[in-house]
Design an enzyme around this catalytic site. Sequence first.
Site, PDB file in Angstrom:
ATOM      1  N   ALA A   1     -46.263  30.368  88.348  1.00 36.50           N
ATOM      2  CA  ALA A   1     -46.408  29.552  87.136  1.00 36.50           C
ATOM      3  C   ALA A   1     -45.139  28.889  86.595  1.00 36.50           C
ATOM      4  O   ALA A   1     -45.241  27.923  85.850  1.00 36.50           O
ATOM      5  CB  ALA A   1     -47.041  30.385  86.027  1.00 36.50           C
TER       6      ALA A   1
ATOM      7  N   GLY B   1     -43.895  26.241  84.089  1.00 34.86           N
ATOM      8  CA  GLY B   1     -45.008  26.249  83.141  1.00 34.86           C
ATOM      9  C   GLY B   1     -45.779  24.956  83.037  1.00 34.86           C
ATOM     10  O   GLY B   1     -46.627  24.811  82.147  1.00 34.86           O
ATOM     11  N   GLY B   2     -45.514  23.999  83.928  1.00 36.18           N
ATOM     12  CA  GLY B   2     -46.234  22.719  83.877  1.00 36.18           C
ATOM     13  C   GLY B   2     -47.737  22.920  83.981  1.00 36.18           C
ATOM     14  O   GLY B   2     -48.505  22.468  83.121  1.00 36.18           O
TER      15      GLY B   2
ATOM     16  N   CYS C   1     -46.232  20.440  96.558  1.00 34.16           N
ATOM     17  CA  CYS C   1     -45.616  19.113  96.410  1.00 34.16           C
ATOM     18  C   CYS C   1     -44.964  18.749  97.738  1.00 34.16           C
ATOM     19  O   CYS C   1     -43.799  18.376  97.781  1.00 34.16           O
ATOM     20  CB  CYS C   1     -44.631  19.100  95.248  1.00 34.16           C
ATOM     21  SG  CYS C   1     -43.389  20.375  95.354  1.00 34.16           S
TER      22      CYS C   1
END
Length: 444
Positions: A111, A114-115, A231
């Site tokens: 996490a 925290g995005g 990503c």
Amino acid sequence: MKESHLPEEFINRLRDQLGDELGLFLKEHANPAPVSVRMNPFKLSKNFEKNELVPWATNAFYLPERISFTHDPLFHAGCYYVQEASSMFLEQALSIAFADKQKLRVLDLCAAPGGKSTHIASLLTEGSLLVSNEVISSRNKILQQNITKWGVANVVVTQNEPADFSKLEGFFDVIVVDAPCSGEGLFRKDPDAIDHWSIENVTRCVNRQQNILHEIYPALKEGGYLIYSTCTYEEQENEFRLKQMADEFNMLPVAIPFDVPGSVKSEFGTRFYPHKIKGEGFFLGMLQKSQAQHAIAISKPKSVKNTEFNLEPYLENSQNFISFIKNSEVYAFPVSVYPEIKVLLDKFFVRKAGIHIGALKGKDLIPSQELAMSIDSSKSIEKITISKEDAITYLSCDAINPVGIKKGWALIAFENFTLGWIKSLGNRSNNYYPKEWRILTKVK
Ligand code: SAM
């Protein structure tokens, strides 16, 4: 960024994926990355509302250029989160997973910072709980800070290994794994990541992702959703990981109908490339667990009363919370998720749960920063609104002396959004903004 800065092996792999489009990718890659923010729906400010919208997320905007977020008090108040736009596509997966359900238990396994967790917390249905987990201690601290600023009470921050969650068999309705990956999609935002790239590292990431997914699988409820993202562009880290889980555990791929023009869809997920959409490289896919297991049942508390500590002066709807005191520290847990919080406190390394109200010192309570940032703090607490200049001074932990305030504790606010505590002694005030959060750079 020039093509020559990118590893040749990486470019060759990308050529296999993109073919003739490689030139367009490299051209776009040389431009600065777009800047985007996602607003906090519980602290809605209007500062970016005229900007271009991110089409696949609510309350999210592109900025024409990067601004100094450090010197914007609204950023510190938790009014928005600076987040890469492609990764906000998570919202479209959540809209399927959260549809028609009330009380959900959601785990965000990887996490920090925290995005994804602040995004999930913004969309959670009433009475639901988010467990936001980060295994690395230094990163967990940043996560706690960002969750605190978001101001929501129905989030528990844990610091556990993925395998620890096997203690909670069939517990979660939704598990989000935003996996550690080779990070190719962030090369232009973080050029240092290029130096860490190698084929060997891609293989290490694949092994780690495989372990994480296997270890977390038992904690997913039957019929529950596994949302997986990275990503990076590597097929082995993306579609192949979900295909393997689908084959091994008979999980079903879930299509996300929302169409982002330029995104690349396949059976196991959606890809974003910077030359095709306004955002960075990103992959997201979703699987549903087959109906073969039984979820663990957690009994509801029969009737919960605030017996230990009177929360009324501190919280707006204090009847919705139960107090808890440990080592003179006072906490408030939402009644709706209290049984789950108890289970987590018992079995996990919990770093933050509910709202930390403050520390008891004799008959006094020293109010905490979590209470200051909470969207549930009582409206009857004295609030002092200050100018932007004073807000920057306050956030730097320097002295401010607002005039005409009563002796005692008061909340400091900028444009009605709270930043922290001040204690007035009559002739002067003490600044209680957390030292570890303070702004270190001066406004230019
Ligand atoms: N979800 C975050 C967000 O949106 O802000 C970003 C998460 S980042 C891509 C991946 C996270 O996984 C990192 O915070 C990293 O510390 C954590 N991580 C690294 N190794 C891990 C492991 N073996 N198990 C679980 N998490 C791990």
